[in-house]
Design a protein around this motif. Structure first.
Motif, PDB file in Angstrom:
ATOM      1  N   UNK A 159      33.127  31.173  43.290  1.00  0.00           N
ATOM      2  CA  UNK A 159      31.798  31.072  44.084  1.00  0.00           C
ATOM      3  C   UNK A 159      32.106  32.339  45.179  1.00  0.00           C
ATOM      4  N   UNK A 160      33.512  32.357  45.586  1.00  0.00           N
ATOM      5  CA  UNK A 160      33.479  33.480  47.007  1.00  0.00           C
ATOM      6  C   UNK A 160      33.404  34.637  46.287  1.00  0.00           C
ATOM      7  N   UNK A 161      33.760  35.063  44.825  1.00  0.00           N
ATOM      8  CA  UNK A 161      33.532  36.329  44.249  1.00  0.00           C
ATOM      9  C   UNK A 161      34.993  37.002  44.362  1.00  0.00           C
ATOM     10  N   UNK A 162      36.024  36.351  44.266  1.00  0.00           N
ATOM     11  CA  UNK A 162      37.425  36.915  44.676  1.00  0.00           C
ATOM     12  C   UNK A 162      37.795  37.579  43.146  1.00  0.00           C
ATOM     13  N   UNK A 163      38.373  38.577  43.081  1.00  0.00           N
ATOM     14  CA  UNK A 163      39.104  39.013  41.708  1.00  0.00           C
ATOM     15  C   UNK A 163      40.602  38.272  41.728  1.00  0.00           C
ATOM     16  N   UNK A 164      41.072  38.346  40.555  1.00  0.00           N
ATOM     17  CA  UNK A 164      42.342  37.918  40.399  1.00  0.00           C
ATOM     18  C   UNK A 164      43.065  38.610  39.471  1.00  0.00           C
ATOM     19  N   UNK A 165      44.511  38.439  39.633  1.00  0.00           N
ATOM     20  CA  UNK A 165      45.313  39.382  38.704  1.00  0.00           C
ATOM     21  C   UNK A 165      46.847  38.838  38.931  1.00  0.00           C
ATOM     22  N   UNK A 166      47.541  39.190  37.778  1.00  0.00           N
ATOM     23  CA  UNK A 166      48.953  38.518  37.569  1.00  0.00           C
ATOM     24  C   UNK A 166      49.739  39.886  37.500  1.00  0.00           C
TER      25      UNK A 166
END
Length: 255
Positions: A146-153
């Motif tokens: 909903x907040x448009x945040x990107x994710x990564x590991x």
């Protein structure tokens, strides 16, 4: 005049019904006991004649991707600090934050308040978690999307069990080739002291919710196959190629 003998057929039928009901009850109690032991121990599993899976510190190759799993496990790396028992969110640069720790019940509400207090909202969320509460992971994932945040590991991070649901929520998502991203079967619900048919119904409902979530996030539901085939005390580590084919990642890792 002598009395007529009792109808033996009726008596035999009643005894057969009683035995059948007793058998069903015994089966349900036995299955409930197994579910309870698994829920309490989380390491409980039925006896197996196969070799034990290696630990997370052993490298995984295609076809050899199943490893032992416990929430406290992580690879033996020089910089590996103890994993927090609750999610911790820390600002990591101007546009990024790191989310680290086990996903405990109630963490979704706590994290929502933490992110709301951040100004500006981080554009990238770096994950390092062995997983935990599935329902909280799904709630956190919906907030991330909903907040448009990107994710990564990152290279030294893990994202196991329920954590890939957070990864899947990113507006864009990527994982370092050395990161450990893994899936397995989940527990659903808090109380397993239930009749077997109710326990199975809860599990099916939980899996249905997970599938609907992954579909909404644009992830290939084929990722459920290795997850459902891997018991809770083991983890199936996804290769970089599988992460791409299942669409858990959308962008290559370019440093």
């Amino acid at each position: 005049m002598s009395a007529e003998p009792p109808e033996s057929g009726h008596g035999d039928s009643a005894r057969t019904i009683r035995r059948a009901l007793a058998g069903v009850l015994a089966f349900q109690l036995g299955l409930a006991a197994l579910l309870f032991l698994g829920d309490v121990g989380r390491g409980f599993s039925l006896p197996s004649t196969g070799p034990a899976a290696p630990g997370l510190d052993q490298p995984a190759r295609p076809g050899d991707q199943t490893r032992r799993f416990a929430p406290t496990d992580r690879p033996a790396r020089p910089d590996s600090a103890p994993m927090p028992v609750r999610l911790q969110l820390e600002r990591d640069g101007d546009d990024a934050a790191t989310l680290r720790g086990e996903i405990a019940a109630g963490d979704a509400d706590l994290l929502a308040r933490r992110i709301a207090s951040m100004d500006p909202t981080p554009g990238i969320l770096r994950l390092d978690s062995p997983g935990g509460s599935v329902s909280d992971a799904l709630a956190i994932g919906r907030m991330i999307r909903r907040l448009g945040i990107a994710t990564e590991v990152g290279a030294q991070a893990i994202c196991l069990s329920a954590c890939p649901y957070l990864l899947a929520a990113g507006s864009t998502r990527r994982a370092h080739p050395a990161a450990l991203v893994g899936v397995h079967q989940h527990y659903f619900g808090e109380n397993t002291l239930l009749p077997a048919f109710i326990a199975v119904e809860d599990i099916q409902h939980g899996q249905g919710e997970v599938m609907a979530y992954l579909s909404a996030m644009g992830v290939d539901l084929a990722v459920m196959q290795p997850a459902l085939l891997t018991p809770p005390d083991e983890i199936y580590l996804l290769t970089p190629e599988e992460l791409q084919s299942y669409r858990l990642v959308t962008s290559p890792w370019n440093g």
